[in-house]
Design a protein around this motif. Structure first.
Motif, PDB file in Angstrom:
ATOM      1  N   VAL A  91      12.982  16.325  33.442  1.00 40.62           N
ATOM      2  CA  VAL A  91      11.847  17.049  34.008  1.00 40.62           C
ATOM      3  C   VAL A  91      11.278  16.269  35.193  1.00 40.62           C
ATOM      4  O   VAL A  91      10.925  16.847  36.227  1.00 40.62           O
ATOM      5  CB  VAL A  91      10.775  17.286  32.934  1.00 40.62           C
ATOM      6  N   MET A 118      13.382  16.838  38.023  1.00 40.71           N
ATOM      7  CA  MET A 118      13.118  18.170  38.572  1.00 40.71           C
ATOM      8  C   MET A 118      11.920  18.125  39.519  1.00 40.71           C
ATOM      9  O   MET A 118      11.940  18.719  40.595  1.00 40.71           O
ATOM     10  CB  MET A 118      12.854  19.127  37.412  1.00 40.71           C
ATOM     11  N   GLN A 176      11.878  18.988  43.510  1.00 41.56           N
ATOM     12  CA  GLN A 176      11.041  20.008  44.146  1.00 41.56           C
ATOM     13  C   GLN A 176      10.150  19.384  45.200  1.00 41.56           C
ATOM     14  O   GLN A 176       9.942  19.946  46.282  1.00 41.56           O
ATOM     15  CB  GLN A 176      10.193  20.709  43.088  1.00 41.56           C
ATOM     16  N   THR A 235       2.265  27.818  48.064  1.00 41.09           N
ATOM     17  CA  THR A 235       2.836  28.711  47.052  1.00 41.09           C
ATOM     18  C   THR A 235       3.900  27.984  46.243  1.00 41.09           C
ATOM     19  O   THR A 235       3.949  28.088  45.017  1.00 41.09           O
ATOM     20  CB  THR A 235       3.458  29.942  47.730  1.00 41.09           C
ATOM     21  N   ALA A 236       4.737  27.237  46.967  1.00 41.47           N
ATOM     22  CA  ALA A 236       5.820  26.554  46.265  1.00 41.47           C
ATOM     23  C   ALA A 236       5.278  25.531  45.286  1.00 41.47           C
ATOM     24  O   ALA A 236       5.852  25.324  44.209  1.00 41.47           O
ATOM     25  CB  ALA A 236       6.745  25.884  47.274  1.00 41.47           C
ATOM     26  N   VAL A 282       4.350  27.310  42.212  1.00 42.28           N
ATOM     27  CA  VAL A 282       5.564  27.589  41.441  1.00 42.28           C
ATOM     28  C   VAL A 282       6.032  26.341  40.717  1.00 42.28           C
ATOM     29  O   VAL A 282       6.369  26.352  39.527  1.00 42.28           O
ATOM     30  CB  VAL A 282       6.666  28.123  42.372  1.00 42.28           C
ATOM     31  N   SER A 308       3.918  25.469  37.757  1.00 48.11           N
ATOM     32  CA  SER A 308       4.149  26.334  36.593  1.00 48.11           C
ATOM     33  C   SER A 308       5.490  26.025  35.940  1.00 48.11           C
ATOM     34  O   SER A 308       5.588  26.000  34.713  1.00 48.11           O
ATOM     35  CB  SER A 308       4.098  27.818  36.969  1.00 48.11           C
ATOM     36  N   THR A 309       6.496  25.770  36.759  1.00 45.74           N
ATOM     37  CA  THR A 309       7.782  25.397  36.169  1.00 45.74           C
ATOM     38  C   THR A 309       7.618  24.137  35.333  1.00 45.74           C
ATOM     39  O   THR A 309       8.132  24.038  34.214  1.00 45.74           O
ATOM     40  CB  THR A 309       8.830  25.131  37.274  1.00 45.74           C
ATOM     41  N   VAL A 368       5.991  25.001  32.063  1.00 49.30           N
ATOM     42  CA  VAL A 368       6.918  25.638  31.112  1.00 49.30           C
ATOM     43  C   VAL A 368       7.864  24.599  30.540  1.00 49.30           C
ATOM     44  O   VAL A 368       8.107  24.547  29.324  1.00 49.30           O
ATOM     45  CB  VAL A 368       7.705  26.763  31.809  1.00 49.30           C
ATOM     46  N   LEU A 378       8.272  23.503  26.646  1.00 48.19           N
ATOM     47  CA  LEU A 378       9.545  23.544  25.927  1.00 48.19           C
ATOM     48  C   LEU A 378       9.845  22.195  25.290  1.00 48.19           C
ATOM     49  O   LEU A 378      10.345  22.122  24.161  1.00 48.19           O
ATOM     50  CB  LEU A 378      10.665  23.928  26.889  1.00 48.19           C
TER      51      LEU A 378
END
Lengths: 132, 492, 502
Positions: free
Chosen positions: A37, A40, A44, A92-93, A96, A99-100, A103, A107
């Motif tokens: 994560v 990730m 990004q 905006t990104a 996103v 939020s990713t 999530v 998880l």
């Protein structure tokens, strides 16, 4: 020395590529899911960096025009201002991305509750024993 | 009214999803009717738009009145009007179906489920409606995020499958975003129509080629195109049955739509055929996808996992049709998007009903199922025959165009592979159907099967889908002549 | 000959009547067997009546057309009833009536399970058979061709024993596999080359040859067609037919002597005459090649039949060999050859169905399946064995039975084509036919039963429904020799349509 020039003149791209590859590596190769994560996130962020860096110009300033509407006296010289659009897109990104991230973390909590570990190989081992 | 439809079709499910969340705290029973009502309205809107597009041509909508390329424009042409109809229709059918299975699986979280479901629909419809490359990314992520969450509430293995999907999906989305970034650097525009006018002068540029490659890889991950399909079988197998039915039939197809947009709208068709050998690469990967998907599906005992592998093959069919670069192939690919959405929905819904009633997805436990759930099984059979491509089911007709497209461009290997994969799916479905209809005579006959059919709210959607699979084929000529032929790029 | 096209819904009615019957059978189910069976009988009679009502118009030289839907340019769901189609349809639908009675007798005597499924599948299979017979283009043909395969699968697997499942699997693998892999591919090639799939008397490839369509392409397409139409039972794709003999006997009788296999040869005839056309095939030399291929099947299958002890297996191999007669006839590409092969469709049907009916009757009455067990059975089942004898003589091709006619025409056709080896093939095969049928008759009538404990064997026939049916078909085989005019006229029309238009 052309190569050096080539690298230096586009240093922002090199930076983002290095960051992106670090993130990519972590996402693909790391065993720990939290590290994935994090990878990730780095991935990004690298892209956000790339977008923002494309907007900048040498000697330019933030794109705020001081005089208001109707007082159009000066002709706006675009070279003085940075391009605002990539920044807006990245807002905006970032949403996103957050939020990713949310999530993914949710998880991870589910997975930790279920398997008591976040090491991928251990989880797979548990699954394999479940299958018998 | 109709000029606002492009944005209404997105706002409607979005609002409904928020209202769902709130209303659900007060009355859970209201969530289901609200969802169905909102999606019904979407279906009506999408049909109205398709009608308008057929009669009067494209619909443009400028968000906030800003003219493109500065503002975001929604452009509805034949292709996305067609896709909007498919996605909204399937979403409605799945929503109708979902009631009992959701009440059984997650009685306390009905409102959250429908909120997410509507968000997923919002995202997919947004991808279809928008004419802006960056806006597409946002919707892609809305749909994906809702998808991650929905898949995660499935069975025991779902969280891990969903997590892997998060990782892969994020890589895909980021690659797409990077591609958009490069296009923006090269052209200074994000509007698709604008881009397609600006780009041809820059086709030699490495930045543009790089952007194309990044976008294609990103989309390929999202649509689970071989060899980037790893996440799909796990995710779709372990998701709740209603969710897998929807994502299986709609999500990969929307990915295929994005691919069509990039290859044939943002870029001119000759770019991917002549400038760089993208079509050839995609074609051969599609061949690999068809074979790989079917061969892996052969070995599966879990019916949903088997269907998931078949999706990978079906995605290969669509890409193959796009890659041959002629009218027939393209029409076949677009038609196959429609047909495959129906077949997959039919099969996954039937599989879900079987799981709901018998509690198993393992095909070895399907013996004599026909006597227990005849209606579901007939629908399953129809879907299976359509996947194999037996006329008069609709699967035959899209394969017809796909093979003719391959033959027209002298791609004999593509045509042969398509037929081989049909044979492989025939083997797969025959194995299952024989078990379902005849059972296994070695097993104990004491458990005499009794009629135990799924509830009506499940059966009805299943029957709708099966009827669609049976009848769509007969209208494929009409569908092509009134809609699909206008989606074909002019140069074909 | 003036051909007028009549638009009529009759072809669709003829096809759908048994589909509706299938639905009614499903709805009736096991609740009332008599009602359920009456649907079958009713449907078969109505179907035959509808088809028969089309005959005068066809004999007058008309063609009946009906288009259900146009799916895409060049791809229509369309029926066109011509002489060949009505010829096949009337054979199949007439024999369905008789088989329906026989079936009812059989399944009741055997107390078969899943009778509802059995009758439904039978009805659907017949619908699809008529669909093939009436189809106006390759697409429609392919559609019904596949429906036949799928609807007969449950019939072959009917017993649900491992052996039956294995046979059924082989059946569906051969038929479905080759039709998708080869036949469908050939249809694609045809469409992409000719731009149409409609049958035409001159052959649709005739006009496009040379315009970008190479001879190699045509030869490949032809081979794909022949390999894909496995229902015709040509070697090497014949082994599904003996495997399908695990089915109940009425199924073997109607489907694997008439409906299914004749669909196969019917499609072969259509492809030879209406897709490629006589001219083209003789120019390419493919007709002769096909004739020799068929000859090979005739001889080899007959030889294999000699060694079969299982009665139904022997009949199956005999079918394989007889089917190739039909292919041989059209492959000669001469008027008499075509007439002979078309005639053989009906003559073989009547003969072979009598033989299968007899085999089924023997099984029902005595549970004997092997040739070696049939000693002295003629005294026990005189009617059955008499019918069997007639059927066998018809197969061998001796007068006064129908089988003689088609062999006669085939022989003349071979002479017309100047193919002396083919005459030798026909003669050899006649001898072989005699070799595998006559011993059965000899055993039945002239040998004493091995376990004849009681010296006066009483007559122990199968149920009257079955015996009646088989006597009827056997007398049909005789009648066809004396009054073949209807079928002969139709066959001559087929020949005239393809040779006259050239």
């Amino acid at each position: 020395m052309e190569i050096m020039d080539f690298i230096i003149s586009k240093y922002n791209y090199w930076m983002y590529i290095i960051l992106m590859m670090i993130g990519f590596y972590a996402m693909i190769a790391k065993n720990n899911l939290v590290k994935k994560v994090i990878g990730m996130n780095i991935f990004q962020t690298a892209i956000i960096l790339f977008f923002v860096s494309t907007a900048s110009k040498k000697g330019a300033t933030i794109p705020i025009i001081q005089h208001g509407h109707g007082e159009a006296a000066d002709i706006i010289n675009t070279a003085q201002y940075m391009n605002p659009l990539p920044h807006v897109l990245m807002l905006t990104a970032i949403v996103v991305m957050v939020s990713t991230f949310g999530v993914a973390i949710a998880l991870l909590i589910m997975l930790y509750k279920k398997y008591n570990t976040l090491e991928e190989d251990e989880i797979l081992e548990i699954l394999r024993t479940e299958d018998g | 009214m109709i000029q606002h439809a492009p944005v209404l079709i997105i706002i409607l499910p979005l609002m409904a999803s928020l209202i769902n969340l709130i209303i659900g705290m007060w009355r859970k029973r209201l969530c289901y009717p609200l969802t169905v009502a909102a999606l019904s309205a979407c279906v009506l809107l999408s049909f109205a738009m398709l009608n308008t597009v057929i009669d009067h041509g494209n619909i443009t909508y400028r968000l906030g009145g800003w003219a493109p390329p500065w503002g975001i424009a929604y452009l509805i042409d034949h292709l996305n009007a067609f896709m909007l109809v498919i996605v909204s229709f399937i979403s409605l059918v799945v929503a109708v179906y979902s009631r009992v299975s959701i009440e059984k699986d997650m009685p306390k979280k009905i409102n959250q489920f429908y909120t997410l479901f509507l968000l997923l629909v919002t995202g997919l419809l947004g991808i279809l409606a928008t004419g802006d490359a960056f806006n597409l990314f946002v919707f892609l992520e809305i749909s994906s995020l809702a998808g991650y969450a929905l898949i995660a509430v499935g069975d025991d293995r779902a969280p891990l499958a969903s997590f892997n999907y998060v990782i892969m999906g994020t890589i895909g989305a980021c690659f797409y975003l990077l591609g958009v970034g490069y296009l923006y650097i090269a052209t200074g525009s994000l509007n698709m129509a604008d881009l397609s006018g600006l780009l041809p002068d820059l086709y030699g540029s490495k930045v543009v080629i790089g952007a194309f490659a990044f976008m294609m890889v990103g989309v390929a991950i999202k649509m689970a195109f071989f060899p980037l399909h790893k996440w799909l079988p796990d995710a779709y197998t372990h998701a709740p049955s209603a969710v897998s039915a929807f994502v299986a039939s709609a999500m990969t197809k929307v990915g295929a739509y994005v691919m069509i947009r990039i290859m044939f709208t943002v870029f001119k068709p000759y770019f991917s055929i002549e400038v760089i050998p993208a079509s050839a690469i995609l074609g051969w990967l599609a061949v690999a996808a068809m074979l790989f998907g079917c061969i892996r599906a052969l070995a599966q005992t879990d019916v949903k996992r088997m269907l998931s592998y078949i999706i990978i093959a079906e995605v290969g069919y669509i890409v193959m049709g796009l890659s041959v670069g002629n009218r027939m192939g393209f029409q076949g690919a677009v038609l196959h998007i429609l047909n495959d959405a129906f077949m997959m929905a039919c099969l996954f819904l039937a599989a879900g009903a079987i799981e709901y009633k018998t509690g198993t997805r393992n095909v070895h436990n399907f013996s004599n199922l026909y006597k227990k759930m005849p209606v579901t099984i007939i629908a399953f059979t129809v879907g299976g025959l359509s996947i194999v491509g037996i006329p008069p089911t609709c699967g035959f007709f899209s394969k017809w165009y796909l093979v003719l497209g391959a033959i027209e461009s002298q791609q004999w290997v593509f045509a042969a592979t398509l037929l081989i994969s049909s044979l492989l799916t025939a083997v797969i479905f025959f194995k299952i159907l024989v078990r379902i209809y005849f059972g296994n005579s070695n097993e104990n006959e004491s458990s005499n099967p009794v009629f135990n059919e799924a509830p009506l709210s499940m059966l009805f959607p299943i029957c709708i889908m099966a009827a669609g699979v049976l009848t769509l084929g007969f209208f494929s000529g009409k569908i092509i002549s009134s809609v699909i032929q206008f989606t074909v790029p002019g140069s074909f | 000959m003036e051909t007028a096209v009549i638009y009529s819904i009759k072809p669709l009615l003829a096809i759908s009547v048994s589909l509706i019957a299938g639905l009614l059978i499903f709805l009736t189910g096991e609740r009332s067997r008599n009602l359920r069976e009456s649907w079958t009988i009713l449907a078969s009679v109505i179907k035959f009546t509808i088809i028969a009502s089309m005959v005068p118009s066809i004999l007058a030289g008309n063609v009946i057309e009906y288009t259900i839907i146009s799916i895409a340019p060049g791809m229509l769901l369309q029926f066109r009833v011509d002489a060949l189609g009505i010829f096949f349809a009337i054979t199949a639908s007439f024999l369905w009536i008789i088989t329906s009675f026989y079936s009812i007798g059989y399944v009741r005597a055997m107390k078969e399970h899943a009778q509802t499924r059995y009758f439904i599948c039978f009805a659907i299979a017949l619908s699809a058979t008529i669909g093939v017979a009436f189809s106006a283009n390759l697409f429609t043909t392919f559609l019904f061709y596949e429906i036949i395969t799928l609807s007969t699968y449950p019939l072959v697997a009917h017993k649900e024993t491992p052996e039956a499942m294995k046979g059924a699997r082989k059946y569906v693998t051969y038929l479905l596999g080759t039709s998708i892999a080869f036949q469908l591919f050939a249809i694609f090639l045809t469409y992409s080359a000719a731009g149409t799939l409609d049958y035409s008397y001159a052959g649709i490839f005739n006009s496009v040859r040379g315009n970008g369509v190479s001879d190699t392409f045509l030869i490949v397409t032809f081979i794909l067609f022949m390999a894909g139409i496995t229902k015709a039972g040509m070697m090497p794709f014949h082994s599904w037919l003996p495997a399908a003999m695990v089915a109940p006997t009425p199924v073997s009788a109607l489907l694997h002597a008439v409906a299914v296999v004749k669909t196969g040869v019917f499609v072969v005839v259509k492809v030879v005459l209406h897709i490629f056309g006589i001219n083209l095939l003789s120019q390419l030399g493919l007709g002769t090649a096909l004739a020799y291929f068929a000859s090979f099947t005739i001889i080899v299958a007959s030889t294999i039949a000699l060694r079969q002890d299982n009665l139904k297996a022997r009949l199956a191999y005999s079918t394989v060999s007889q089917l190739s007669y039909i292919i041989l006839g059209v492959a000669l590409l001469t008027p008499s050859g075509i007439t002979g092969s078309v005639m053989h469709i009906v003559l073989h049907a009547f003969g072979k169905i009598s033989l299968f009916f007899a085999a089924g009757a023997i099984y029902v009455a005595t549970h004997k399946t092997k040739v070696s067990e049939l000693d002295g059975i003629g005294k026990q089942m005189p009617f059955t064995m008499a019918a069997f004898t007639l059927g066998a003589i018809s197969m061998i091709g001796l007068p006064p039975l129908g089988g003689f006619l088609s062999k006669w025409f085939l022989g003349i056709g071979a002479i017309e084509a100047g193919q002396i080896p083919i005459i030798i093939v026909i003669a050899t095969s006649t001898i072989l036919n005699a070799c595998y049928f006559l011993p059965i008759i000899y055993r039945a009538f002239f040998k004493e039963a091995a376990d004849s404990t009681d010296k006066t064997p009483s007559i122990k026939e199968a149920p009257p429904l079955m015996v009646g049916a088989l006597v009827l078909t056997a007398s049909g085989a005789v009648a066809l020799f004396f009054k073949p005019s209807l079928f002969l006229d139709l066959a001559r029309m087929v020949t005239a349509s393809v040779t006259g238009v050239n």
